[in-house]
Design a protein around this motif. Structure first.
Motif, PDB file in Angstrom:
ATOM      1  N   UNK A  77      33.469  44.726  44.321  1.00  0.00           N
ATOM      2  CA  UNK A  77      32.791  45.463  43.257  1.00  0.00           C
ATOM      3  C   UNK A  77      32.192  44.488  42.249  1.00  0.00           C
ATOM      4  N   UNK A  78      31.348  45.016  41.379  1.00  0.00           N
ATOM      5  CA  UNK A  78      30.777  44.183  40.314  1.00  0.00           C
ATOM      6  C   UNK A  78      31.889  43.582  39.463  1.00  0.00           C
ATOM      7  N   UNK A  79      32.860  44.398  39.091  1.00  0.00           N
ATOM      8  CA  UNK A  79      33.957  43.915  38.246  1.00  0.00           C
ATOM      9  C   UNK A  79      34.756  42.821  38.969  1.00  0.00           C
ATOM     10  N   UNK A  80      35.041  43.038  40.249  1.00  0.00           N
ATOM     11  CA  UNK A  80      35.810  42.052  41.015  1.00  0.00           C
ATOM     12  C   UNK A  80      35.052  40.732  41.132  1.00  0.00           C
ATOM     13  N   UNK A  81      33.747  40.815  41.386  1.00  0.00           N
ATOM     14  CA  UNK A  81      32.928  39.605  41.444  1.00  0.00           C
ATOM     15  C   UNK A  81      32.992  38.842  40.132  1.00  0.00           C
ATOM     16  N   UNK A  82      32.814  39.542  39.026  1.00  0.00           N
ATOM     17  CA  UNK A  82      32.758  38.872  37.731  1.00  0.00           C
ATOM     18  C   UNK A  82      34.116  38.324  37.315  1.00  0.00           C
ATOM     19  N   UNK A 132      27.201  36.529  36.135  1.00  0.00           N
ATOM     20  CA  UNK A 132      28.157  35.608  36.757  1.00  0.00           C
ATOM     21  C   UNK A 132      27.974  34.177  36.277  1.00  0.00           C
ATOM     22  N   UNK A 133      26.745  33.817  35.898  1.00  0.00           N
ATOM     23  CA  UNK A 133      26.478  32.448  35.466  1.00  0.00           C
ATOM     24  C   UNK A 133      26.643  32.198  33.983  1.00  0.00           C
TER      25      UNK A 133
END
Length: 232
Positions: A77-82, A132-133
């Motif tokens: 998910x977006x949250x997991x990635x971040x 993320x960056x």
């Protein structure tokens, strides 16, 4: 792709600095060197008054890199990635959770926080790629084509957020083939070709100093020519 050739460049703190050039001009090589991904065979550079050769670890903590290719895990998910990328930068606990929520909200993605990246549109992926960056509040951000292939709304959201970061002191170094975007966005620009800097200045200054130029695209064509630059 051209190697860099006797290139001298100064980027001042607080600028939105555009590195522009045709395919293969040396833009990616230059950014890769400044980010520590490619080691120069000669020459040197400093970032925030620190020589990279002796301070690579310190410098990597104050820079953020947003690549053109998505640096995301599609099945997370977006949250997991971040959370994953934030932890790589040393963020943890409630600070990380709060930062993820804050940035998702600012870029209009909070309601999609628990959706898998593979379900996102191109514009949504671009915005997550940006987050993320920059989660660790870098002093300097390197962006490679941050708005390529996105809808107008996503492009505006990305540019507005980058302007917000810059107004709060972040230096931005940016590459793009969208010359009208660069003309409006950048405070200063360098045009590269064949590994060399052909011109540097403000967008308005470059336009006014180029004969018959009405915009940055005219300047670009005047300096780099009309020859096709297909790159494999």
């Amino acid at each position: 792709m051209y190697s860099l050739n006797d290139l001298t460049l100064t980027i001042n703190e607080g600028q939105i600095f555009g590195l522009l050039g045709p395919n293969g001009a040396g833009k990616t090589t230059l950014i890769s060197m400044l980010c520590g991904l490619v080691k120069p065979t000669s020459g040197s550079f400093t970032i925030s008054d620190m020589a990279y050769a002796n301070n690579a670890t310190k410098i990597k903590k104050i820079i953020g890199v947003v690549p053109q290719e998505y640096a995301l895990y599609p099945t997370l998910t977006a949250r997991e990635n971040l959370h994953y990328f934030g932890s790589m930068y040393g963020l943890k606990g409630q600070d990380l959770k709060d930062k993820v929520i804050e940035t998702l909200d600012l870029l209009g993605l909070l309601k999609f926080a628990d959706k898998r990246i593979e379900t996102f549109s191109g514009g949504m992926k671009r915005r997550i790629n940006l987050i993320a960056g920059i989660l660790h509040n870098p002093k300097i951000i390197f962006l490679d084509e941050p708005t390529v292939g996105v809808d107008v709304q996503s492009k505006n959201a990305i540019i507005d957020y980058l302007k917000h970061l810059n107004q709060n002191g972040t230096t931005i170094i940016y590459t793009s083939h969208h010359l009208s975007e660069a003309e409006d966005f950048c405070s200063d620009i360098a045009i590269l070709d064949q590994g060399k800097i052909y011109a540097q200045g403000t967008p308005s200054g470059l336009i006014s100093s180029t004969q018959n130029a009405q915009n940055l695209e005219d300047v670009f064509i005047s300096l780099t020519g009309k020859e096709l630059r297909d790159d494999i």
